[in-house]
Write a protein that holds these residues in place. Structure first.
Motif, PDB file in Angstrom:
ATOM      1  N   ALA A  51      -6.411 -18.069 -41.368  1.00 51.50           N
ATOM      2  CA  ALA A  51      -6.065 -19.240 -40.554  1.00 51.50           C
ATOM      3  C   ALA A  51      -5.784 -20.484 -41.384  1.00 51.50           C
ATOM      4  O   ALA A  51      -4.894 -21.275 -41.043  1.00 51.50           O
ATOM      5  CB  ALA A  51      -7.193 -19.525 -39.562  1.00 51.50           C
ATOM      6  N   GLU A  52      -6.534 -20.679 -42.481  1.00 57.69           N
ATOM      7  CA  GLU A  52      -6.491 -21.973 -43.161  1.00 57.69           C
ATOM      8  C   GLU A  52      -6.001 -21.924 -44.610  1.00 57.69           C
ATOM      9  O   GLU A  52      -5.535 -22.938 -45.129  1.00 57.69           O
ATOM     10  CB  GLU A  52      -7.896 -22.603 -43.150  1.00 57.69           C
ATOM     11  CG  GLU A  52      -8.546 -22.687 -41.775  1.00 57.69           C
ATOM     12  CD  GLU A  52      -7.799 -23.584 -40.800  1.00 57.69           C
ATOM     13  OE1 GLU A  52      -6.819 -24.239 -41.195  1.00 57.69           O
ATOM     14  OE2 GLU A  52      -8.192 -23.618 -39.618  1.00 57.69           O
ATOM     15  N   ILE A  53      -6.110 -20.774 -45.253  1.00 57.26           N
ATOM     16  CA  ILE A  53      -5.767 -20.711 -46.676  1.00 57.26           C
ATOM     17  C   ILE A  53      -4.379 -20.118 -46.896  1.00 57.26           C
ATOM     18  O   ILE A  53      -3.494 -20.754 -47.473  1.00 57.26           O
ATOM     19  CB  ILE A  53      -6.833 -19.904 -47.450  1.00 57.26           C
ATOM     20  CG1 ILE A  53      -8.197 -20.590 -47.349  1.00 57.26           C
ATOM     21  CG2 ILE A  53      -6.417 -19.759 -48.921  1.00 57.26           C
ATOM     22  CD1 ILE A  53      -9.353 -19.786 -47.925  1.00 57.26           C
ATOM     23  N   MET A  54      -4.166 -18.912 -46.405  1.00 59.99           N
ATOM     24  CA  MET A  54      -2.908 -18.241 -46.703  1.00 59.99           C
ATOM     25  C   MET A  54      -1.671 -18.947 -46.125  1.00 59.99           C
ATOM     26  O   MET A  54      -0.615 -18.940 -46.776  1.00 59.99           O
ATOM     27  CB  MET A  54      -2.977 -16.786 -46.234  1.00 59.99           C
ATOM     28  CG  MET A  54      -3.951 -15.945 -47.056  1.00 59.99           C
ATOM     29  SD  MET A  54      -3.644 -16.073 -48.844  1.00 59.99           S
ATOM     30  CE  MET A  54      -2.019 -15.317 -48.954  1.00 59.99           C
ATOM     31  N   PRO A  55      -1.757 -19.584 -44.947  1.00 55.51           N
ATOM     32  CA  PRO A  55      -0.568 -20.311 -44.484  1.00 55.51           C
ATOM     33  C   PRO A  55      -0.164 -21.465 -45.406  1.00 55.51           C
ATOM     34  O   PRO A  55       0.986 -21.934 -45.340  1.00 55.51           O
ATOM     35  CB  PRO A  55      -0.994 -20.835 -43.101  1.00 55.51           C
ATOM     36  CG  PRO A  55      -2.050 -19.887 -42.648  1.00 55.51           C
ATOM     37  CD  PRO A  55      -2.800 -19.538 -43.895  1.00 55.51           C
ATOM     38  N   ARG A  56      -1.088 -21.925 -46.250  1.00 58.45           N
ATOM     39  CA  ARG A  56      -0.798 -23.043 -47.166  1.00 58.45           C
ATOM     40  C   ARG A  56      -0.538 -22.575 -48.596  1.00 58.45           C
ATOM     41  O   ARG A  56      -0.205 -23.394 -49.447  1.00 58.45           O
ATOM     42  CB  ARG A  56      -1.962 -24.041 -47.140  1.00 58.45           C
ATOM     43  CG  ARG A  56      -2.116 -24.714 -45.780  1.00 58.45           C
ATOM     44  CD  ARG A  56      -3.337 -25.623 -45.727  1.00 58.45           C
ATOM     45  NE  ARG A  56      -3.354 -26.386 -44.484  1.00 58.45           N
ATOM     46  CZ  ARG A  56      -3.855 -25.945 -43.325  1.00 58.45           C
ATOM     47  NH1 ARG A  56      -4.418 -24.731 -43.270  1.00 58.45           N
ATOM     48  NH2 ARG A  56      -3.804 -26.692 -42.241  1.00 58.45           N
ATOM     49  N   HIS A  57      -0.702 -21.286 -48.850  1.00 58.74           N
ATOM     50  CA  HIS A  57      -0.458 -20.778 -50.199  1.00 58.74           C
ATOM     51  C   HIS A  57       1.020 -20.918 -50.538  1.00 58.74           C
ATOM     52  O   HIS A  57       1.887 -20.422 -49.819  1.00 58.74           O
ATOM     53  CB  HIS A  57      -0.896 -19.310 -50.295  1.00 58.74           C
ATOM     54  CG  HIS A  57      -0.827 -18.752 -51.675  1.00 58.74           C
ATOM     55  ND1 HIS A  57      -0.231 -17.536 -51.956  1.00 58.74           N
ATOM     56  CD2 HIS A  57      -1.287 -19.237 -52.853  1.00 58.74           C
ATOM     57  CE1 HIS A  57      -0.333 -17.301 -53.252  1.00 58.74           C
ATOM     58  NE2 HIS A  57      -0.972 -18.317 -53.818  1.00 58.74           N
ATOM     59  N   ARG A  58       1.308 -21.621 -51.619  1.00 53.81           N
ATOM     60  CA  ARG A  58       2.674 -21.912 -52.069  1.00 53.81           C
ATOM     61  C   ARG A  58       3.439 -22.826 -51.108  1.00 53.81           C
ATOM     62  O   ARG A  58       4.661 -22.962 -51.224  1.00 53.81           O
ATOM     63  CB  ARG A  58       3.472 -20.624 -52.307  1.00 53.81           C
ATOM     64  CG  ARG A  58       2.862 -19.731 -53.374  1.00 53.81           C
ATOM     65  CD  ARG A  58       3.609 -18.423 -53.535  1.00 53.81           C
ATOM     66  NE  ARG A  58       3.001 -17.615 -54.591  1.00 53.81           N
ATOM     67  CZ  ARG A  58       3.290 -16.333 -54.808  1.00 53.81           C
ATOM     68  NH1 ARG A  58       4.185 -15.729 -54.047  1.00 53.81           N
ATOM     69  NH2 ARG A  58       2.692 -15.663 -55.770  1.00 53.81           N
ATOM     70  N   LYS A  59       2.721 -23.443 -50.166  1.00 56.43           N
ATOM     71  CA  LYS A  59       3.377 -24.318 -49.185  1.00 56.43           C
ATOM     72  C   LYS A  59       2.646 -25.649 -49.052  1.00 56.43           C
ATOM     73  O   LYS A  59       2.829 -26.355 -48.054  1.00 56.43           O
ATOM     74  CB  LYS A  59       3.433 -23.627 -47.823  1.00 56.43           C
ATOM     75  CG  LYS A  59       4.246 -22.343 -47.813  1.00 56.43           C
ATOM     76  CD  LYS A  59       4.206 -21.672 -46.457  1.00 56.43           C
ATOM     77  CE  LYS A  59       4.966 -20.355 -46.465  1.00 56.43           C
ATOM     78  NZ  LYS A  59       4.881 -19.661 -45.154  1.00 56.43           N
ATOM     79  N   LEU A  60       1.817 -26.011 -50.023  1.00 51.03           N
ATOM     80  CA  LEU A  60       1.062 -27.260 -49.947  1.00 51.03           C
ATOM     81  C   LEU A  60       1.990 -28.459 -50.093  1.00 51.03           C
ATOM     82  O   LEU A  60       2.824 -28.518 -50.993  1.00 51.03           O
ATOM     83  CB  LEU A  60       0.005 -27.319 -51.042  1.00 51.03           C
ATOM     84  CG  LEU A  60      -1.274 -26.492 -50.827  1.00 51.03           C
ATOM     85  CD1 LEU A  60      -2.076 -26.444 -52.129  1.00 51.03           C
ATOM     86  CD2 LEU A  60      -2.118 -27.066 -49.704  1.00 51.03           C
ATOM     87  N   ALA A  61       1.821 -29.426 -49.220  1.00 46.48           N
ATOM     88  CA  ALA A  61       2.512 -30.706 -49.365  1.00 46.48           C
ATOM     89  C   ALA A  61       1.718 -31.588 -50.320  1.00 46.48           C
ATOM     90  O   ALA A  61       0.513 -31.389 -50.520  1.00 46.48           O
ATOM     91  CB  ALA A  61       2.643 -31.385 -48.005  1.00 46.48           C
TER      92      ALA A  61
END
Length: 281
Positions: free
Chosen positions: A29-39
């Protein structure tokens, strides 16, 4: 209460499946959706450029805090981000309540760089004793679980640390000497010998997993935050390994240890690493 909890839903051979599910759910829910996609605004320096926190760290810890305390009523959470916000939270390690020790993203620098070398660490402790641990590397698809007295598994299969070949050069992951006291730096420099191939560590949790599965001979660390070490130390010892601080005493998760300390594939390897650290110091 703790024994009932650990035995209650997973039978004789493992801890409750709900904990593993909670760890996986937080990562999904919180880590993989932001992997390589962090603003850019989702990455913040804490004490300096090598000490980072991201939105994934904060939100995953919040997710785990809600899930884990629901699974075990009366338990509390000591997490890296909650302690950063309120250092008094760390005192729960010495209290009477069961404690979940959480590092939502261990290896934040690797995560920020979009690499695979990070993991989520969860350990359950009571009165300073670590009773169970979960090490989850979502990109690698690896879940390592240890329960005190019941061994360690990786993706459901038992793992053993084994021992290095007699006389082999030891592969050791170590703290970077630049981020330590002068005395600890001298001790760590004792690892720079012909019989030891030392390198800077990456994610502490993944280095412990490497020791537990026998692909790394030992680690030597000079910091003692419980969220970095509790899960891995239990994993290594339940896989047949050994651990010790520089004084020869076991590592205490509540702190006050004689640093550096080591965790190794077996007792003989731990003693070789300690001897090198003492020579350097």
């Amino acid at each position: 209460m703790i024994d009932d909890f650990l035995n209650g839903t997973a039978g004789h051979t493992g801890p409750p499946a709900e904990v593993e599910a909670a760890v996986r759910a937080a990562a999904a829910a919180e880590i993989m959706p932001r992997h390589r996609k962090l603003a850019a605004h989702e990455i913040i320096e804490k004490s300096g450029p090598h000490d980072l926190v991201t939105a994934a760290d904060r939100l995953a810890e919040e997710h785990l805090t809600a899930a884990l305390t629901k699974l075990l009523p009366g338990s509390v959470v000591v997490g890296e981000e909650s302690v950063h916000a309120d250092p008094a939270v760390y005192d729960a390690l010495g209290g009477d309540a069961p404690v979940w020790i959480v590092d939502p993203v261990d290896g934040t620098r690797q995560f920020v760089r979009g690499e695979a070398g990070f993991c989520t660490l969860v350990a359950l402790a009571l009165h300073g004793e670590v009773l169970a641990s979960w090490t989850y590397a979502p990109v690698r698809g690896e879940m390592a679980i240890a329960v005190r007295g019941r061994g360690a598994t990786l993706n459901g299969a038992p793992i053993r640390s084994g021992a290095p070949a007699p006389g082999a050069v030891l592969k050791v992951a170590m703290s970077h000497p630049d981020y330590t006291t002068e005395a600890q730096k001298r001790a760590l420099l004792g690892l720079r010998t012909e019989s030891i191939a030392a390198r800077p560590c990456g994610s502490a949790g993944l280095e412990y997993l490497a020791v537990a599965r026998g692909s790394l001979d030992a680690v030597a660390f000079n910091w003692e935050y419980a969220w970095d070490h509790a899960a891995g130390l239990l994993l290594v010892t339940e896989a047949g390994g050994a651990q010790s601080t520089l004084s020869g005493a076991p590592f205490r998760i509540a702190g006050g240890n004689d640093l550096p300390f080591t965790a190794a594939r077996d007792e003989a390897t731990a003693q070789r690493v300690l001897a090198a650290l003492r020579t350097g110091g």
